[in-house]
Design an enzyme around this catalytic site. Structure first.
Site, PDB file in Angstrom:
ATOM      1  N   GLU B 142       2.093 -15.433  16.298  1.00  0.00           N
ATOM      2  CA  GLU B 142       2.896 -14.833  17.216  1.00  0.00           C
ATOM      3  C   GLU B 142       2.681 -14.980  18.637  1.00  0.00           C
ATOM      4  O   GLU B 142       3.018 -15.188  19.602  1.00  0.00           O
ATOM      5  CB  GLU B 142       3.339 -13.403  16.857  1.00  0.00           C
ATOM      6  CG  GLU B 142       4.325 -13.243  15.707  1.00  0.00           C
ATOM      7  CD  GLU B 142       3.783 -13.622  14.550  1.00  0.00           C
ATOM      8  OE1 GLU B 142       2.635 -13.531  14.032  1.00  0.00           O
ATOM      9  OE2 GLU B 142       4.470 -13.461  13.288  1.00  0.00           O
ATOM     10  N   HIS B 211       7.923  -2.920   8.494  1.00  0.00           N
ATOM     11  CA  HIS B 211       9.256  -3.804   8.794  1.00  0.00           C
ATOM     12  C   HIS B 211      10.058  -2.868   9.092  1.00  0.00           C
ATOM     13  O   HIS B 211      11.582  -3.481   9.460  1.00  0.00           O
ATOM     14  CB  HIS B 211       9.693  -4.381   7.284  1.00  0.00           C
ATOM     15  CG  HIS B 211       8.885  -5.529   7.127  1.00  0.00           C
ATOM     16  ND1 HIS B 211       7.838  -5.535   6.401  1.00  0.00           N
ATOM     17  CD2 HIS B 211       8.921  -6.891   7.220  1.00  0.00           C
ATOM     18  CE1 HIS B 211       7.226  -6.783   6.154  1.00  0.00           C
ATOM     19  NE2 HIS B 211       8.052  -7.669   6.495  1.00  0.00           N
TER      20      HIS B 211
END
Lengths: 432, 406
Positions: B142, B211
């Site tokens: 990322e 999440h």
């Protein structure tokens, strides 16, 4: 409870014996093109690396102590033309003189903060950047003054930026560690190590995209991006992630490692399990090259091949330049950990003195011509200081400018209220 | 990635959106389902919900019986109306597709955006249409691919970087904060970063703590970054297009639970303003400021409040940075009471910033302290009951309004 016993790595013993153990007439660099080719190059296995004193392997050196052994060619056949030699010499002298002036100005209280000087490493910057076109990109770290100068940013702008004046290349908003120039394609200037490498990878991606998707191709090939960083960065995740992506998509980028053996006070050997950085290129499928970073001609030769590869679309190269910084990490660094004999070893390999010797030996220019270049550069640097001194400081109105490319509605207006309270704010750019 | 049926509780907006563009209607929950609502606050549509002819039709709104209708039914009822119906993720894709078609420098980067079509199918089909370089499948790195997006934005491209889940962008925080936010300023205005960073975030259906993160609170302090949150297919497409066209780095927050919302959106092209808030329901008594998923909890609470005789004004702030203090201010000047409902954590969330912005600018217009309902300051638990208590539920909103209007 340690699961393994830590291997104690002995500190390097610096001896001059090292520099004479070269094979005569050998080529200055070893290209390992693929893992299989790499295996055939006898550079020694990992085990044998550990058993001998650990410092970077150096190739042939244009050393002032050895007149009978020229670097890569005989005295009658210089590796470069006179024009190129003088260009290289002038660029390196500019880098050195500028940095020396920075130190003076810092101690006189004209510039502040963290200033990282490039003395000793000029061969890397000059060797690489002088081969680039205007549209090629350079990405650097906090040790970026000389990269900017080599790429063509005027000394005045760099010095004014260091003084924090409004006429600096970044309007005084960047400082020593953040040199940017859109006109000369210098994409920074980053304070955190490693964070410039993805940006460089992005610039290379953009070059490939312009060629393949936008069909904006150039006759000379793809625009090349150079990413400069140090040995400390080579232990950082972003380095490895970008090596992977660059090779995966064959991006036109060259990863130039300026291995000066020290990350502030951390010796490269104490921080790295396998200190030979060039070997990490073939691990990702790209060539890894080691070159003597104190010899501008050798660096230039390696750079030429790497840049040509990138332009042809053959992908990235990892180039490890063995170099050294003559000063501390920054002007605030007392530099107590580096041994005097290590410093003396590299001081004897001063790239500017070496090139000067080479030029004179090969009859490319006379001593007085070189001296006049020295004088000219001194004047340039003096002029830069005068310009920076006499430039205005940024006014208060500059504070909120450039935070956003499109400042619609941002910030506080002159009446002290949020600009977005203006009913017309969505209709256009608010005046900052 | 669980598909979820959401109650599309929209009441008639009175500002720029014409009524034929938005599916309007309200769903009267039957007695049995409202008890389920009391139990767990689970926002699930019962497809057998009875349509009552009472209050809704008296206001002249067309009613819907299903929040997500079958295709056949949609086709038959769609003939007479302009526009086309689609789900929120399709709206995002439509916006992205239109922008990529219009401007060849727009490209997408992210994990599984290409061949896989995106973890929430936002980029499905785009790789086939535009090629593997324009819809780039990245390795799992990322920080580096966000930095790559920034580098390409500085050199002429307009990348859209997708975080597979917004939480993963925490790994890209170095690049987002240092480079994305700062480089335009640090370079003295020489380089612009027209990047869009988007992805699904928010508390989902028992996805676990990592999440279920709300990154808007972490990113809001970064100088140089602009943030928007979409909540309906209409504004999702409009904001996506606006974000791509903006010269600023924009973070577009989507919500995992809202991807299957259905709405009828115009056929003609439209781009929304990134800095504007959306008036969801005009009212007189109290201003309720919200965004993203909480908009639907607020609207559900609004039904209850209307029954109890309150008239809440609901504003979906949409623009998390900067706040649309113009719309918000006008509302406060009218109602004098503010309730902020957000999914962010209490500490340092969007609500906290919004509260101080309102106090700074509209103190004299307030008749009561600003109430802010936020999620609990806990890592989102896995257990369904605990998760429900982490986020704000409609009953809490009703209670807060009652307290404000006392």
């Amino acid at each position: 409870m340690a699961a393994f016993s830590a291997v104690k790595i002995p500190p390097p013993q610096f001896t001059t014996v090292r520099s004479s153990s070269q094979r005569p007439g050998s080529s200055p660099a070893h290209f390992a093109h693929s893992p299989s080719a790499f295996n055939s190059i006898s550079f020694g296995s990992a085990k044998s690396v550990r058993s001998r004193p650990l410092f970077a392997v150096s190739s042939d050196v244009v050393s002032s102590s050895d007149k009978t052994k020229p670097a890569s060619s005989s005295a009658s056949n210089p590796a470069v033309t006179r024009e190129v030699a003088l260009e290289l010499y002038e660029d390196m002298v500019l880098g050195r003189a500028f940095e020396d002036m920075c130190a003076q100005m810092y101690y006189r209280g004209k510039m502040f903060g963290f200033v990282h000087l490039y003395n000793g490493q000029e061969a890397v910057s000059t060797g690489f950047i002088k081969l680039l076109n205007q549209s090629d990109k350079v990405v650097s770290t906090y040790r970026d003054h000389v990269h900017a100068l080599s790429k063509g940013v005027p000394s005045r702008e760099v010095m004014a930026e260091l003084f924090g004046k409004a006429t600096g290349c970044c309007r005084g908003q960047g400082g020593s560690m953040h040199m940017f120039s859109a006109a000369h394609n210098v994409l920074g200037g980053f304070a955190f190590i490693g964070e410039g490498i993805p940006v460089a990878t992005g610039a290379a991606f953009s070059a490939k995209y312009h060629h393949e998707v936008l069909k904006q191709s150039k006759p000379e090939g793809l625009d090349v991006t150079l990413a400069f960083f140090g040995d400390g960065t080579c232990n950082n995740g972003q380095f490895f992630e970008c090596l992977n992506m660059a090779q995966l998509w064959k991006l036109p980028i060259i990863f130039v490692v300026e291995n000066n053996l020290w990350a502030i006070g951390m010796s490269h050997l104490r921080a790295t399990s396998d200190p030979e950085i060039w070997k990490k290129g073939p691990a990702f499928g790209m060539p890894g090259v080691h070159v003597d970073g104190m010899d501008v001609l050798k660096v230039r030769e390696v750079a030429q091949e790497a840049i040509a590869r990138a332009r042809r679309g053959e992908g990235p190269t990892l180039v490890e330049c063995e170099t050294y910084r003559f000063r501390g990490h920054s002007l605030a660094d007392p530099d107590e950990l580096r041994k005097p004999d290590e410093k003396a070893h590299y001081a004897a390999r001063d790239p500017i003195i070496a090139l000067k010797k080479y030029i004179i030996e090969h009859g490319l220019a006379s001593e007085s011509e070189l001296k006049s270049i020295d004088k000219k550069i001194d004047d340039v640097v003096e002029d830069a200081v005068e310009f920076a001194d006499s430039s205005p400081l940024p006014p208060r109105t500059q504070l909120l400018e450039n935070v956003f490319a499109d400042p619609k509605g941002f910030g506080i207006g002159p009446d002290g209220k949020y600009r977005c309270e203006d009913p017309l704010f969505t209709q256009g750019t608010a005046q900052v | 990635m669980a598909s979820l049926q959401m109650a599309a509780l929209l009441s008639a907006p009175s500002t720029p959106v014409p009524s034929d563009r938005v599916r309007v209607g309200s769903l009267r929950l039957s007695a049995s389902s409202s008890s389920a609502a009391r139990n767990g606050g689970a926002l699930v549509v019962r497809s057998e919900a009875k349509v009552s002819g009472g209050g809704a039709s008296a206001r002249g709104l067309s009613l819907i019986t299903h929040a997500v209708a079958e295709k056949a039914a949609a086709a038959s009822s769609a003939d007479s109306k302009p526009g086309h119906e689609l789900l929120l993720f399709e709206a995002l894709r439509e916006g992205l597709d239109e922008e990529m078609e219009r401007d060849p420098t727009v490209c997408v980067m992210g994990e599984d955006v290409g061949h896989y079509g995106g973890s929430y199918k936002v980029t499905k089909g785009l790789a086939t249409k535009y090629g593997d370089l324009r819809v780039l499948d990245t390795p799992i790195a990322e920080n580096s691919f966000t930095g790559m997006g920034i580098g390409s934005a500085m050199t002429g491209l307009r990348p859209v970087v997708e975080g597979m889940n917004m939480g993963f962008l925490l790994l890209a925080y170095n690049q987002i904060s240092n480079n994305c936010g700062m480089l335009h300023y640090t370079s003295g205005g020489q380089f612009k970063i027209p990047i869009v960073i988007r992805g699904p975030g928010g508390v989902g259906r028992q996805l676990g703590a990592e999440h279920s993160q709300r990154l808007e609170s972490y990113f809001q302090s970064i100088p140089g970054l602009q943030m928007v949150a979409c909540s309906t297919p209409y504004n999702a497409k409009g904001l996506m297009k606006a974000a791509i066209r903006s010269e600023n780095p924009v973070v577009l927050f989507e919500h995992v639970l809202l991807y299957n919302l259905k709405e009828r959106i115009p056929d003609e092209e439209y781009v929304l303003s990134l800095e504007e808030a959306e008036m969801v329901r005009p009212g007189e008594h109290v201003t309720i400021l919200t965004y993203s998923r909480m908009r639907y909890h607020v609207m559900q609470a609004a039904k209850t409040l209307v029954n109890k005789g309150y008239d809440p004004e609901v504003i979906d702030i949409r623009s998390l940075k900067p706040f649309d203090l113009y719309t918000i201010g006008n509302s406060i000047k009218k109602t004098h009471r503010v309730l902020i409902v957000e999914e962010c954590m209490r500490t340092g969330g969007i609500g906290a910033s919004l509260r101080s912005a309102i106090i700074d600018n509209f103190w004299d217009y307030l008749d009561a302290p600003i109430l802010c309902l936020s999620s609990q300051d806990v890592p989102t638990p896995y257990a369904g009951t605990l998760e429900n208590w982490t986020v704000v539920q409609p009953e809490q909103i009703v209670a807060a309004v009652e307290q404000l209007c006392k």
